[in-house]
Structure formats: structure tokens, C-alpha cells
Enzyme design. Sequence first.
Site, PDB file in Angstrom:
ATOM      1  N   CYS A   2      13.275   3.459 -49.061  1.00  0.00           N
ATOM      2  CA  CYS A   2      14.066   3.975 -50.182  1.00  0.00           C
ATOM      3  C   CYS A   2      15.498   4.263 -49.750  1.00  0.00           C
ATOM      4  O   CYS A   2      15.911   5.402 -49.603  1.00  0.00           O
ATOM      5  CB  CYS A   2      13.441   5.208 -50.823  1.00  0.00           C
ATOM      6  SG  CYS A   2      14.180   5.536 -52.439  1.00  0.00           S
ATOM      7  N   GLU A 101      13.625  -2.173 -52.702  1.00  0.00           N
ATOM      8  CA  GLU A 101      13.168  -2.299 -51.321  1.00  0.00           C
ATOM      9  C   GLU A 101      13.251  -3.772 -50.942  1.00  0.00           C
ATOM     10  O   GLU A 101      13.122  -4.649 -51.797  1.00  0.00           O
ATOM     11  CB  GLU A 101      11.737  -1.771 -51.161  1.00  0.00           C
ATOM     12  CG  GLU A 101      11.294  -1.647 -49.727  1.00  0.00           C
ATOM     13  CD  GLU A 101      12.207  -0.770 -48.895  1.00  0.00           C
ATOM     14  OE1 GLU A 101      12.918  -1.326 -48.017  1.00  0.00           O
ATOM     15  OE2 GLU A 101      12.227   0.448 -49.106  1.00  0.00           O
TER      16      GLU A 101
END
Length: 193
Positions: A2, A101
Amino acid sequence: MCGRYYIDEETAMELQKIVLHIDKKLNPAHYSRDIVPSALAPVITNGSNEMSLELFNWGFLGYNQKGLIINARAETVSEKKSFKDCLADRRCIIPAKGFYEWDQSRNKFTFQNTKKRIMLMAGLYNADNRFVIITTKANESMEKIHDRMPLVLSDNLVHDWLFDSQETINILNKMPPLLERSSDMEQMRLEFY
């Protein structure tokens, strides 16, 4: 995990419903963008025993004020000096539409909450008005891309995360809900007979 998430205009409007007294600085059009480490972003805190929307910078300053720490591992957050005090009384929620991601081949994937228009990620903030996102072991929707993911909170955990210190460890051990994954470059699958 993240290292970037995003907020769209619809998410900003949802924030207005969650928090009754929105800071005048929160302009939905201004936050319709990617949020990167060190950027100013909205977070929901437990200020004055009620939910409060604040604007904090993403990332704790590292040792000797060098570098940024943007994530905290759920498994060790209660042991680390940088996070232990924050876990006791400075928990927050980071609202987003979703996050990005990249896999090992550097393909970018977008993750969103399938059941809600807004994603609520657990976090911590410090006295310097900076926040980190708490990450946990990846669930099925994420594990093929990365082994970590944000600790996404379901609606029934929001109040407890912000206000119930005795529930904190239980929440840190919960598996986040499954997320919807998409990619700008989804590969076509051809079936051969």
C-alpha cells in the site's frame, strides 16, 4: 504494501455523510486524485470522543527525521516503539475509493471494496499530524499480487477501532474483506479446443 491509494469525488461526498462537521479545507474536487506518501490527506480520528475529519500527512518521519514510514504491520504494531503509543489512543481511519499494488512484473492492479463505495483502512496518527496505514497478511483477493494488504475495516468495526481500546487487538487480527481486483492491462485469455 500500500504505497499509493486514491480518492474520487464520490468517495469525498461519502466522507461528508460520515462526518457531520467537515473541515472547510476538504474540497471534494481537490481530493479527486492519487494520494502518495507525504501528501496531505483526509483521515477520520477519534478527537474529543467523536468522529472528526482531519487533514494529515501520510507517513511518519523515520529515525533522525530521515525517510518516511508509510505502513505499520498489524502483527507487530503493538511492540514497535514508533507505533505503541499511537495504538493506545491515536487510531484513525483512512477513507479511500481503493488502492494500487504492483506485482513482481511491475503490472499495476487496482483494488476496491466490492460491497461499498468507500474503503475504510485502519491507521494510526502521531502528535505531528502524520498517519500510517496498518497492513496485514493478504487475503485471497490480494495474495497473488502481494503478500500484504491494508487492514480494511467493515462498517461494524469502525466505532470499535476508533473508540474501544479493548477491541484493538481483536481487530488487528481480523482478515479484511475480499476486494475487487482490476488492471488496465488485463490479459486476454484464449481458449483452445
